[in-house]
Design an enzyme around this catalytic site. Structure first.
Site, PDB file in Angstrom:
ATOM      1  N   THR A   1       0.832  -1.207   0.000  1.00  0.00           N
ATOM      2  CA  THR A   1       0.000   0.000   0.000  1.00  0.00           C
ATOM      3  C   THR A   1       0.859   1.247   0.000  1.00  0.00           C
ATOM      4  O   THR A   1       1.969   1.244   0.543  1.00  0.00           O
ATOM      5  CB  THR A   1      -0.973   0.049   1.205  1.00  0.00           C
ATOM      6  OG1 THR A   1      -1.789   1.216   1.088  1.00  0.00           O
ATOM      7  CG2 THR A   1      -0.255   0.073   2.535  1.00  0.00           C
TER       8      THR A   1
ATOM      9  N   ASP B   1      -7.765  -3.832   0.304  1.00  0.00           N
ATOM     10  CA  ASP B   1      -8.580  -2.894  -0.455  1.00  0.00           C
ATOM     11  C   ASP B   1      -9.813  -2.626   0.386  1.00  0.00           C
ATOM     12  O   ASP B   1     -10.443  -3.551   0.895  1.00  0.00           O
ATOM     13  CB  ASP B   1      -8.965  -3.428  -1.831  1.00  0.00           C
ATOM     14  CG  ASP B   1      -9.440  -2.285  -2.725  1.00  0.00           C
ATOM     15  OD1 ASP B   1      -8.621  -1.401  -3.038  1.00  0.00           O
ATOM     16  OD2 ASP B   1     -10.633  -2.244  -3.087  1.00  0.00           O
TER      17      ASP B   1
ATOM     18  N   TYR C   1     -11.965   8.900   5.812  1.00  0.00           N
ATOM     19  CA  TYR C   1     -13.314   9.299   6.215  1.00  0.00           C
ATOM     20  C   TYR C   1     -13.546   9.145   7.732  1.00  0.00           C
ATOM     21  O   TYR C   1     -14.682   9.322   8.189  1.00  0.00           O
ATOM     22  CB  TYR C   1     -14.349   8.439   5.470  1.00  0.00           C
ATOM     23  CG  TYR C   1     -14.323   8.581   3.959  1.00  0.00           C
ATOM     24  CD1 TYR C   1     -15.061   9.580   3.320  1.00  0.00           C
ATOM     25  CD2 TYR C   1     -13.589   7.709   3.162  1.00  0.00           C
ATOM     26  CE1 TYR C   1     -15.057   9.702   1.936  1.00  0.00           C
ATOM     27  CE2 TYR C   1     -13.570   7.825   1.776  1.00  0.00           C
ATOM     28  CZ  TYR C   1     -14.300   8.826   1.169  1.00  0.00           C
ATOM     29  OH  TYR C   1     -14.287   8.946  -0.195  1.00  0.00           O
ATOM     30  N   ASP C   2     -12.509   8.826   8.504  1.00  0.00           N
ATOM     31  CA  ASP C   2     -12.676   8.566   9.944  1.00  0.00           C
ATOM     32  C   ASP C   2     -13.461   9.651  10.702  1.00  0.00           C
ATOM     33  O   ASP C   2     -14.292   9.310  11.545  1.00  0.00           O
ATOM     34  CB  ASP C   2     -11.306   8.371  10.628  1.00  0.00           C
ATOM     35  CG  ASP C   2     -10.768   6.963  10.430  1.00  0.00           C
ATOM     36  OD1 ASP C   2     -11.498   6.115   9.879  1.00  0.00           O
ATOM     37  OD2 ASP C   2      -9.617   6.709  10.822  1.00  0.00           O
TER      38      ASP C   2
ATOM     39  N   LYS D   1      -9.985   1.415  17.743  1.00  0.00           N
ATOM     40  CA  LYS D   1     -10.337   1.312  16.316  1.00  0.00           C
ATOM     41  C   LYS D   1      -9.997  -0.099  15.813  1.00  0.00           C
ATOM     42  O   LYS D   1     -10.797  -0.726  15.136  1.00  0.00           O
ATOM     43  CB  LYS D   1      -9.621   2.386  15.470  1.00  0.00           C
ATOM     44  CG  LYS D   1     -10.041   2.307  13.996  1.00  0.00           C
ATOM     45  CD  LYS D   1      -9.424   3.341  13.075  1.00  0.00           C
ATOM     46  CE  LYS D   1      -9.859   3.040  11.627  1.00  0.00           C
ATOM     47  NZ  LYS D   1      -9.136   3.821  10.620  1.00  0.00           N
TER      48      LYS D   1
HETATM   49  P1  IMP Z   1      -7.999   1.826  -1.540  1.00  0.00           P
HETATM   50  O1  IMP Z   1      -8.244   0.585  -0.721  1.00  0.00           O
HETATM   51  O2  IMP Z   1      -6.553   2.108  -1.724  1.00  0.00           O
HETATM   52  O3  IMP Z   1      -8.782   1.817  -2.804  1.00  0.00           O
HETATM   53  O4  IMP Z   1      -8.481   3.094  -0.691  1.00  0.00           O
HETATM   54  C1  IMP Z   1      -9.479   2.992   0.257  1.00  0.00           C
HETATM   55  C2  IMP Z   1      -9.994   4.362   0.646  1.00  0.00           C
HETATM   56  O5  IMP Z   1     -11.105   4.145   1.519  1.00  0.00           O
HETATM   57  C3  IMP Z   1      -8.985   5.185   1.449  1.00  0.00           C
HETATM   58  O6  IMP Z   1      -8.254   6.055   0.666  1.00  0.00           O
HETATM   59  C4  IMP Z   1      -9.896   5.938   2.417  1.00  0.00           C
HETATM   60  O7  IMP Z   1     -10.378   7.093   1.796  1.00  0.00           O
HETATM   61  C5  IMP Z   1     -11.041   4.976   2.630  1.00  0.00           C
HETATM   62  N1  IMP Z   1     -10.809   4.152   3.834  1.00  0.00           N
HETATM   63  C6  IMP Z   1     -10.479   2.832   3.908  1.00  0.00           C
HETATM   64  N2  IMP Z   1     -10.318   2.436   5.169  1.00  0.00           N
HETATM   65  C7  IMP Z   1     -10.537   3.525   5.926  1.00  0.00           C
HETATM   66  C8  IMP Z   1     -10.489   3.744   7.340  1.00  0.00           C
HETATM   67  O8  IMP Z   1     -10.175   2.874   8.168  1.00  0.00           O
HETATM   68  N3  IMP Z   1     -10.787   4.988   7.714  1.00  0.00           N
HETATM   69  C9  IMP Z   1     -11.120   5.998   6.858  1.00  0.00           C
HETATM   70  N4  IMP Z   1     -11.133   5.866   5.544  1.00  0.00           N
HETATM   71  C10 IMP Z   1     -10.854   4.618   5.078  1.00  0.00           C
END
Ligand code: IMP
Length: 197
Positions: free
Chosen positions: A10, A69, A150-151, A171
């Protein structure tokens, strides 16, 4: 016993911090994905994208790899932003502002975070997969300074706190990512022993 390397696939600093904390002390030598190695998220499910990222990073580095993801699914928006959560705006505050705008005048604010985790062998084959879900509600304005993404607008009624107001340990104990990784820990310990021989 030799420690086997596990590449964390990541580039998201918030996710990385959580995954490193959750995966510490399992006997793996954790390393970061090379910055220039970008995997396009072409899947239409969290699981498909997690597998894609884990497989491609494993193949490219010749090591075991773990990918997550994840995203936010809002009931009143038909599950949006979902797999597009990271692409819903340019910055965290723009993404939050868009969600709040789209939920303007909505009485239902129910939502869930979903996290799919995949672990790939050095040849790219998927060895383990899991998924975690955490239900909550979207507030009308942000609260708290912790966490990421978005926490600040994701409120968990049972704890009377947003994810951004929780300690990292709290968390972890209830979040989508905490649950997805927790489910893999027994198998990860076994894999570590097999791979280290
Ligand atoms: P990806 O998995 O890289 O496509 O990105 C997932 C997106 O979802 C992140 O950039 C955040 O905006 C959101 N996201 C995923 N997990 C969390 C979390 O634990 N807290 C807040 N936002 C999250």
């Amino acid at each position: 016993m030799t420690m086997t390397r596990l590449v964390v696939a990541t580039g998201n600093a918030g996710k990385l911090r959580e995954m490193q904390a959750y995966l510490a002390d399992l006997g793996w030598e954790l390393t970061l994905k090379p910055e220039e190695l970008e995997v396009e998220e072409t899947g239409d499910t969290f699981a498909a994208n997690a597998c894609l990222k884990a497989s491609q990073v494993a193949l490219a580095t010749g090591n075991w790899a773990i990918a997550d993801d994840s995203g936010l699914q809002i009931d009143a928006l038909g599950g949006a932003p979902g797999v597009y959560s990271a692409r819903y705006g340019k910055t965290d505050s723009e993404r939050i502002a868009r969600v709040l705008r789209e939920l303007d005048n909505q009485t239902s604010r129910q939502a869930q975070f979903v996290c799919a985790v995949a672990i790939a062998r050095p040849d790219g084959a998927i060895a383990l997969q899991s998924e975690g879900v955490c239900r909550g509600e979207i507030l009308e304005s942000p609260r708290g300074n912790g966490g990421f993404g978005y926490d600040p607008i994701f409120y968990v009624p049972e704890k009377k706190l947003t994810f951004a107001e929780m300690t990292p340990d709290l968390k972890r104990s209830i979040s989508h990512r905490g649950k997805a990784i927790e489910a893999l820990i027994p198998q990860l310990a076994i894999l570590q022993q097999i791979s280290g021989k």
